[in-house]
Design an enzyme around this catalytic site. Structure first.
Site, PDB file in Angstrom:
ATOM      1  N   SER A   9      36.833  -9.152 -17.979  1.00  0.00           N
ATOM      2  CA  SER A   9      36.090  -8.735 -16.792  1.00  0.00           C
ATOM      3  C   SER A   9      36.977  -7.865 -15.918  1.00  0.00           C
ATOM      4  O   SER A   9      38.040  -8.298 -15.461  1.00  0.00           O
ATOM      5  CB  SER A   9      35.648  -9.963 -15.988  1.00  0.00           C
ATOM      6  N   HIS A  34      33.389  -6.437 -19.675  1.00  0.00           N
ATOM      7  CA  HIS A  34      32.444  -7.118 -18.778  1.00  0.00           C
ATOM      8  C   HIS A  34      32.555  -6.485 -17.387  1.00  0.00           C
ATOM      9  O   HIS A  34      33.637  -6.400 -16.809  1.00  0.00           O
ATOM     10  CB  HIS A  34      32.785  -8.614 -18.736  1.00  0.00           C
ATOM     11  N   ASP A  36      31.239  -6.590 -13.628  1.00  0.00           N
ATOM     12  CA  ASP A  36      30.591  -7.441 -12.617  1.00  0.00           C
ATOM     13  C   ASP A  36      30.131  -6.625 -11.417  1.00  0.00           C
ATOM     14  O   ASP A  36      30.936  -5.991 -10.742  1.00  0.00           O
ATOM     15  CB  ASP A  36      31.584  -8.501 -12.132  1.00  0.00           C
ATOM     16  N   MET A  38      28.430  -6.874  -7.774  1.00  0.00           N
ATOM     17  CA  MET A  38      28.132  -7.821  -6.683  1.00  0.00           C
ATOM     18  C   MET A  38      27.691  -7.060  -5.443  1.00  0.00           C
ATOM     19  O   MET A  38      28.275  -6.028  -5.117  1.00  0.00           O
ATOM     20  CB  MET A  38      29.388  -8.629  -6.362  1.00  0.00           C
ATOM     21  N   HIS A  67      26.960  -7.205 -15.754  1.00  0.00           N
ATOM     22  CA  HIS A  67      26.481  -8.468 -15.191  1.00  0.00           C
ATOM     23  C   HIS A  67      26.045  -8.188 -13.754  1.00  0.00           C
ATOM     24  O   HIS A  67      26.880  -8.063 -12.860  1.00  0.00           O
ATOM     25  CB  HIS A  67      27.632  -9.500 -15.251  1.00  0.00           C
ATOM     26  N   MET A  69      24.834  -9.057 -10.303  1.00  0.00           N
ATOM     27  CA  MET A  69      24.667 -10.119  -9.306  1.00  0.00           C
ATOM     28  C   MET A  69      24.134  -9.429  -8.067  1.00  0.00           C
ATOM     29  O   MET A  69      24.815  -9.295  -7.043  1.00  0.00           O
ATOM     30  CB  MET A  69      26.015 -10.815  -9.052  1.00  0.00           C
ATOM     31  N   MET A 138      26.709 -19.341 -16.625  1.00  0.00           N
ATOM     32  CA  MET A 138      27.780 -19.286 -15.625  1.00  0.00           C
ATOM     33  C   MET A 138      28.475 -20.641 -15.568  1.00  0.00           C
ATOM     34  O   MET A 138      27.834 -21.670 -15.343  1.00  0.00           O
ATOM     35  CB  MET A 138      27.207 -18.975 -14.237  1.00  0.00           C
ATOM     36  N   ASP A 176      30.831 -17.436 -18.740  1.00  0.00           N
ATOM     37  CA  ASP A 176      31.499 -16.618 -17.727  1.00  0.00           C
ATOM     38  C   ASP A 176      32.007 -17.506 -16.598  1.00  0.00           C
ATOM     39  O   ASP A 176      31.211 -18.112 -15.881  1.00  0.00           O
ATOM     40  CB  ASP A 176      30.499 -15.575 -17.189  1.00  0.00           C
TER      41      ASP A 176
HETATM   42  C1  DX5 Z   1      32.181 -14.289 -11.327  1.00  0.00           C
HETATM   43  C2  DX5 Z   1      32.117 -13.187 -12.357  1.00  0.00           C
HETATM   44  C3  DX5 Z   1      33.070 -13.348 -13.453  1.00  0.00           C
HETATM   45  C4  DX5 Z   1      34.527 -13.292 -13.067  1.00  0.00           C
HETATM   46  C5  DX5 Z   1      35.243 -14.214 -14.014  1.00  0.00           C
HETATM   47  O1  DX5 Z   1      31.077 -14.195 -10.505  1.00  0.00           O
HETATM   48  O2  DX5 Z   1      30.819 -13.118 -12.914  1.00  0.00           O
HETATM   49  O3  DX5 Z   1      32.809 -12.432 -14.523  1.00  0.00           O
HETATM   50  O4  DX5 Z   1      35.098 -12.012 -13.165  1.00  0.00           O
HETATM   51  O5  DX5 Z   1      36.548 -14.351 -13.608  1.00  0.00           O
HETATM   52  P1  DX5 Z   1      37.487 -15.495 -14.220  1.00  0.00           P
HETATM   53  O6  DX5 Z   1      37.546 -15.275 -15.710  1.00  0.00           O
HETATM   54  O7  DX5 Z   1      38.800 -15.238 -13.555  1.00  0.00           O
HETATM   55  O8  DX5 Z   1      36.894 -16.823 -13.854  1.00  0.00           O
HETATM   56 ZN    ZN Z   2      30.514 -11.869 -14.754  1.00  0.00          ZN
END
Ligand code: DX5
Ligand code: ZN
Length: 225
Positions: A9, A34, A36, A38, A67, A69, A138, A176
């Protein structure tokens, strides 16, 4: 043997050197990137959008596993498809019409995934699993890297694996949050085949060594036929 995929990620990458970081994980044997997204609305953090996804697209040949969010979901799907996303996953709570959003992702030429938070039940899969390419469980509450793996996620993975196996079609089962070298074998044994790893990879000195350790743990996982 089950085919395993490791998806670093970029949330834990050095954003000032993102292109180099992507190249390093690709050379180190990553299977997907990956990505992310947000929005400081659906989750309490703000990360990156389609422009950065397009820049990542130019830096790697690997699949980009977006991903989302974000809430709402639908208005941003096409932009990520145009920015080179391979897979687009979203949270059912963030979409008014989950089936429509899955269809929209497919119409845009991407594979579609549904993401279930720690408190979001598997029943969300009942009427849409047949249309999905990926289920993402998750194992932390979304919003931040570096959180601890929630143990109940293992039971949820076992149940999700049963549902996918009963379907008889390939659907990736991704996990994840809090995935590390020392728990990845147990997570694989519970049924996951795709592993997001943020801080475990980008927080390590040697990305290749970390992923090699993860792969040797994966080889030792016990998977019931
Ligand atoms: C959290 C993200 C993850 C995050 C995981 O909301 O969706 O993808 O980057 O990070 P680690 O592997 O450090 O838990
Ligand atoms: Zn993620």
């Amino acid at each position: 043997m089950r085919r395993y995929r490791i998806a670093p990620s970029i949330l834990s990458a050095d954003f000032a050197r993102l292109g180099e970081e992507i190249a390093r994980v690709e050379q180190a044997g990553a299977d997907m990137i990956h990505f992310d997204v947000m929005d400081n609305h659906y989750v309490p953090n703000l990360s990156v959008g389609p422009m950065v996804c397009a820049a990542v697209r130019r830096s790697t040949r690997l699949d980009i596993d977006v991903h989302l969010m974000v809430k709402p979901v639908d208005p941003i799907v096409d932009e990520f498809a145009k920015a080179g996303a391979s897979l687009i996953s979203f949270h059912p709570e963030a979409s008014e019409h989950v089936d429509r959003t899955i269809g929209l992702i497919h119409e845009c030429g991407c594979r579609a995934g549904l993401v279930l938070n720690p408190a979001t039940p598997l029943v969300w899969l009942d009427d849409v699993l047949h249309a999905l390419d990926l289920v993402l469980i998750m194992s932390v509450n979304p919003g931040f890297a570096g959180q601890a793996f929630i143990p109940h996620s293992l039971e949820k993975l076992r149940q999700a694996r049963r549902r996918i196996d009963a379907l008889g079609r390939e659907v990736l089962l991704e996990i994840d949050g809090g995935v590390k070298v020392d728990n990845i074998r147990e997570i694989a044994s519970a049924g996951a085949d795709t592993f997001v790893a943020g801080s475990a990879v980008f927080g390590s000195r040697d990305y290749a060594a970390t992923m090699a350790k993860m792969r040797s743990e994966l080889e030792a996982a016990t998977v019931s036929p």
